[in-house]
Design an enzyme around this catalytic site. Structure first.
Site, short mmCIF file in Angstrom:
data_model
loop_
_atom_site.label_atom_id
_atom_site.label_comp_id
_atom_site.label_asym_id
_atom_site.label_seq_id
_atom_site.Cartn_x
_atom_site.Cartn_y
_atom_site.Cartn_z
N CYS A 91 44.51 75.99 -45.44
CA CYS A 91 43.44 75.22 -44.81
C CYS A 91 43.92 74.31 -43.71
O CYS A 91 43.12 73.64 -43.05
CB CYS A 91 42.69 74.44 -45.89
SG CYS A 91 42.05 75.51 -47.19
N HIS B 13 40.01 65.30 -44.30
CA HIS B 13 39.97 66.62 -44.92
C HIS B 13 38.80 66.66 -45.90
O HIS B 13 38.04 67.62 -45.90
CB HIS B 13 41.30 66.91 -45.62
CG HIS B 13 41.44 68.31 -46.10
ND1 HIS B 13 41.30 69.40 -45.25
CD2 HIS B 13 41.71 68.82 -47.33
CE1 HIS B 13 41.47 70.53 -45.95
NE2 HIS B 13 41.72 70.20 -47.20
N GLU C 47 43.63 61.28 -50.42
CA GLU C 47 43.49 61.05 -48.98
C GLU C 47 43.10 59.60 -48.70
O GLU C 47 43.59 59.00 -47.74
CB GLU C 47 42.49 62.01 -48.37
CG GLU C 47 42.48 61.95 -46.84
CD GLU C 47 41.67 63.06 -46.19
OE1 GLU C 47 41.75 63.19 -44.95
OE2 GLU C 47 40.95 63.79 -46.91
N LYS D 99 32.65 68.16 -43.84
CA LYS D 99 32.53 69.24 -44.83
C LYS D 99 31.33 69.03 -45.76
O LYS D 99 30.90 69.96 -46.42
CB LYS D 99 33.81 69.35 -45.66
CG LYS D 99 35.00 69.94 -44.91
CD LYS D 99 36.19 70.11 -45.85
CE LYS D 99 37.40 70.66 -45.12
NZ LYS D 99 38.04 69.67 -44.25
N HIS E 162 33.66 74.07 -46.51
CA HIS E 162 35.08 74.17 -46.18
C HIS E 162 35.36 75.55 -45.58
O HIS E 162 35.31 76.55 -46.28
CB HIS E 162 35.89 73.94 -47.46
CG HIS E 162 37.36 73.78 -47.22
ND1 HIS E 162 37.96 73.94 -45.99
CD2 HIS E 162 38.38 73.48 -48.09
CE1 HIS E 162 39.25 73.74 -46.10
NE2 HIS E 162 39.53 73.46 -47.36
N PHE F 262 46.65 74.61 -49.29
CA PHE F 262 47.41 75.09 -50.45
C PHE F 262 48.84 75.40 -50.00
O PHE F 262 49.07 75.94 -48.93
CB PHE F 262 46.79 76.37 -51.01
CG PHE F 262 45.51 76.15 -51.79
CD1 PHE F 262 45.01 74.89 -52.03
CD2 PHE F 262 44.82 77.24 -52.30
CE1 PHE F 262 43.85 74.70 -52.76
CE2 PHE F 262 43.65 77.07 -53.03
CZ PHE F 262 43.16 75.81 -53.25
#
Length: 421
Positions: free
Chosen positions: A167, A307, A318, A339, A344, A407
């Site tokens: 991502c 994010h 975060e 998002k 996402h 990831f």
């Protein structure tokens, strides 16, 4: 060696909340959710039955039958967004040296639907019929092929490749493109990301990891970053493409300039296959590296497009990272997770959020984080921070920072700022 300045001269978007830049941006400011029941396949037996899909997209309006045989949906999205961006930047005008125009368009997964179809067919019929694969199977599936198609479409002979870092992929692509230009290796770069993973393997795979929201009774409110009841991300699809250009080259041809790319930062969590570091150590390093690269102080940033995936662990880590990097200034920032509206987009998410950051800098307005109930508070999140809940907020945005984490512990941060002489 003096590094060259890099500006944004074109934008193109195909997203769950709009099939062009202006529609996507206005819907983001209006808090429109792109989530709804999955239409790409029958999801009735899946734990998650909704997604943020691109809507009203007819591939036959963009490609002939011969071309469609060569293109997975993710590459179709990339080509459409790239066309918008190329036209916006007027890159097809005479006099542009196409040997100095490159393409880096990322994907976190690539042609998942093509792989699923071909592997599935062999699994069912292989023993009886032997291997019968489509000759376009490999070139449709691979995650770099969108860049190849774009270069062939326009005859761009400059640096050309894909980037895969889950991502964080399209933020990585933007940073690579930025560095190639400022080092003098290219005059113009077409960059961004594309993804189309709303298919059984994508939804089922993320479901098995308990990564997706299962709020099937209310898809449009399922992506709820920073709320206590968040239960996972909403998978999205689409593409966003930016045209990055060396400043003097852009000025010489009278190009429109949206914003300047100030810097980029990269890091690794080195912690876990899928989870972010609980204290946000990798995110801290990426943001600090971006600030150092941009020669900026934390106080120079006005807006962070986080994010913010709406996962229980990721949102908390975060927030911790932002407080660590920005200190007291964190409380003067606007923070938002777009998002909450787009879902996402995996390998395309960084590019879409870079576009939102560019538009925020250009128009001095911050898009909201939707779906937050003031009573739905997580004790691990500091709500004295300004998450721009529910409504957009007008303010001067001289510089915006955009985070993408993937990831494997990949972290990539991009900073854009107002262009000034």
């Amino acid at each position: 060696m003096e590094l060259k300045r890099v500006v944004v001269t074109g934008l193109g978007v195909l997203s769950p909340i709009g099939n062009d830049v202006e529609t996507t941006w206005r819907n983001a400011l209006n808090g429109v959710s792109g989530a709804g029941p999955i239409t790409h396949f029958d999801a009735s037996k899946f734990k998650t039955q909704f997604a943020c899909e691109v809507k009203n997209f007819d591939a036959s309006e963009h490609f002939d039958r011969k071309k469609l045989r060569q293109l997975d949906l993710y590459a179709q999205y990339a080509l459409v967004a790239a066309k918008q961006a190329v036209e916006d930047a007027k890159l097809e005008e005479e006099g542009i040296n196409k040997d100095r125009v490159g393409v880096i368009v990322a994907a976190g997964i690539g042609g998942l639907h093509t792989f699923e179809e071909e592997a599935g067919y062999y699994a069912v019929h292989g023993e009886e019929q032997g291997p019968k694969y489509n000759p376009f199977f490999i070139p449709k599936m691979i995650a770099d092929i969108a860049s190849g198609h774009i270069s062939m479409q326009y005859g761009f002979h400059g640096p050309n490749y894909g980037v895969v870092s889950a991502c964080a992929s399209s933020n990585n692509a933007i940073i690579d493109a930025f560095n190639l230009i400022r080092l003098g290796k290219a005059n113009v770069m077409v960059t961004g990301g594309a993804e189309a993973a709303v298919y059984p393997a994508g939804v089922g795979g993320f479901n098995s990891m308990h990564a997706l929201s299962t709020r099937n009774d209310s898809p449009e409110t399922a992506s709820r970053p920073f709320s206590a009841s968040r239960d996972g991300f909403v998978i999205g699809e689409g593409s966003a493409v930016l045209i990055l250009e060396e400043l003097e080259h852009a000025k010489a041809r009278g190009a429109k300039i949206y914003a300047e790319v100030a810097g980029g930062g990269l890091s690794a969590d080195a912690y876990h296959l899928t989870a972010t570091h609980p204290e946000g150590l990798g995110a801290i390093l990426a943001m600090n590296n971006a600030l150092e690269d941009a020669e900026m102080k934390p106080e120079d940033i006005d807006y962070i497009n986080v994010h913010g995936t709406s996962t229980p662990v990721g949102d908390v880590s975060e927030v911790k990272a932002i407080k660590e990097v920005f200190g007291d200034h964190a409380y003067k920032l606007n923070i938002s997770s777009t998002k909450s509206m787009t879902g996402h987009l995996l390998g395309a998410t960084g590019a879409l959020e870079a576009m939102f950051s560019v538009k925020s800098v250009q128009e001095d307005i911050v898009p909201p984080t939707i779906n937050h109930d003031p009573e739905d508070k997580d004790e691990n999140i500091d709500y004295n921070l300004n998450f721009t809940f529910d409504k957009p907020q007008k303010r001067t945005v001289n510089a915006a920072l955009s985070n993408s984490f993937g990831f494997g512990g990949h972290n990539a941060t991009v900073i854009v700022k107002k262009y000034t002489e």
